[in-house]
Design a protein around this motif. Structure first.
Motif, short mmCIF file in Angstrom:
data_model
loop_
_atom_site.label_atom_id
_atom_site.label_comp_id
_atom_site.label_asym_id
_atom_site.label_seq_id
_atom_site.Cartn_x
_atom_site.Cartn_y
_atom_site.Cartn_z
N GLN A 30 -18.91 -45.45 40.68
CA GLN A 30 -19.80 -46.56 41.00
C GLN A 30 -20.11 -47.42 39.77
N TYR A 31 -19.69 -46.95 38.57
CA TYR A 31 -20.11 -47.62 37.34
C TYR A 31 -18.89 -48.08 36.53
N ASP A 32 -19.12 -49.13 35.74
CA ASP A 32 -18.07 -49.64 34.85
C ASP A 32 -17.99 -48.83 33.56
N GLU A 78 -22.49 -53.12 26.88
CA GLU A 78 -22.58 -54.15 27.92
C GLU A 78 -21.87 -55.43 27.49
N THR A 113 -28.47 -47.68 35.27
CA THR A 113 -29.01 -46.58 36.06
C THR A 113 -29.18 -45.37 35.15
N LYS A 115 -20.82 -58.75 35.21
CA LYS A 115 -22.09 -58.05 35.43
C LYS A 115 -21.83 -56.55 35.38
N ASP A 121 -27.89 -54.21 34.20
CA ASP A 121 -27.70 -53.35 35.37
C ASP A 121 -27.47 -51.92 34.87
N ALA A 150 -24.20 -46.53 33.71
CA ALA A 150 -25.03 -45.35 33.95
C ALA A 150 -25.25 -44.63 32.62
N ARG A 205 -21.91 -52.62 35.31
CA ARG A 205 -22.78 -51.57 35.84
C ARG A 205 -22.66 -50.36 34.93
N ARG A 222 -33.68 -52.92 31.50
CA ARG A 222 -33.58 -53.41 32.87
C ARG A 222 -34.40 -54.69 33.05
#
Length: 327
Positions: A251-253, A183, A235, A194, A233, A198, A196, A228
């Protein structure tokens, strides 16, 4: 670590019998190494250039040429495609010298050509890979291996471990540190304010609510819940067999996989030859190619420089982003 005023990238030329020297020469012939210095043996480069039929101007650092060499002599003669344990010490000295010079700020970032783990171990030195070697030299508790291509980034909780050892290595601490380092790197070096992220489960179907393994219930989920609550962020844990489908992964970085062959085969199938290996958590930037030494192709001229050039470009880009974040 002292800040570098030299924006050149230092490149280790890798296993001398492999395609590392070839990649350096071919890149130099494309004028791609104007802002780079290659550490390796000048005699080896001259011999391999003759074998490849490449006429590239060479100079000894700090003099500049299409191929600027920081000289380090091999321990034994080199034949393309033929491993020689006598040169294992040459490879290790190359890595050690390069890491020291970059960490001391002499160069802006480190990029590595492929090495052969087996021949180093055959020489009597226990060696599991670049990532672990640089971690030990830097004396940091945790680093993260991430591979990235144009549309996917995959980081690993565990790296070069036998499968029978993976389960014991999936601890709350290992997951937490991997997520945090990933992150932070996405923020610092990829300019993502920010990120994202998974996270894969360990077991098939992410454990199927404990019916296919309870590591998700006991370890992974509680750790992700705690992260979290700290504002990350995240998942997961999610089943790896569906997470990597593009409509989900897009959907994720970044995606964090639990072990080497859970995440990397998907990434390499999607972007092999253009993917880059990045070590996160070191006190300097390090990138690498996504492939091995290809001994059968060494000296043939029949190699693709795509991953090499991508790793070089990313090393330059990540360093620029880091300066923007911290300078």
């Amino acid at each position: 670590m002292s800040r570098s005023v030299n924006k050149q990238i230092l490149i280790t030329s890798g296993e001398p019998a492999g395609i590392g020297p070839d990649l350096c020469l071919l890149a130099a012939a494309q004028n791609a190494l104007q802002d780079a210095v290659v550490i390796g043996c000048p005699i080896l480069f001259a011999e391999r250039a003759a074998q490849l039929g490449i006429d590239v101007a060479q100079a000894i650092y700090p003099q500049r040429a299409a191929l600027t060499i920081l000289p380090l002599p091999t321990r034994a003669s080199v034949t393309a495609g033929e491993l020689n344990p006598a040169n294992a010490a040459y490879v290790l000295n190359m890595l050690r010298s390069a890491a020291t010079r970059v960490s001391e700020g002499e160069f802006a970032a480190l990029m590595t050509a492929p090495i052969h783990k087996g021949v180093i171990n055959d020489s009597g030195v226990t060696f599991s890979g670049h990532t672990e070697f640089f971690q030990a030299l830097a004396e940091v508790d945790k680093v993260v291996m991430m591979l990235a291509c144009a549309d996917l980034r995959v980081a690993l909780v565990t790296t070069h471990l036998p499968l029978r050892d993976v389960v014991d290595a999936i601890t709350a601490e290992a997951i937490r540190d991997t997520v945090r380092i990933t992150e932070q790197a996405l923020r610092d070096h990829f300019a993502l304010p920010k990120p994202r992220i998974a996270v894969c489960g360990l077991n098939p179907h992410a454990g199927e609510q404990g019916h296919l393994g309870d590591e998700e219930l006991r370890v992974i989920t509680p750790t992700l819940n705690a992260l979290r609550k700290q504002g990350l962020d995240i998942t997961g844990p999610l089943p790896a067999d569906t997470l990597f489908v593009p409509r989900y992964s897009d959907q994720y970085d970044a995606i964090i996989a639990m072990y080497h062959d859970q995440g990397l085969p998907v990434l390499k199938a999607r972007g092999f030859g253009q993917a880059v290996n990045i070590t996160l958590g070191l006190p300097y930037i390090r990138t690498s190619v996504d492939h091995g030494t290809a001994l059968d192709l060494a000296g043939s001229g029949q190699i693709d420089t795509g991953s090499f050039l991508a790793a070089l470009e990313l090393a330059q880009t990540l360093n620029t982003d880091k300066d923007k974040c911290h300078g």
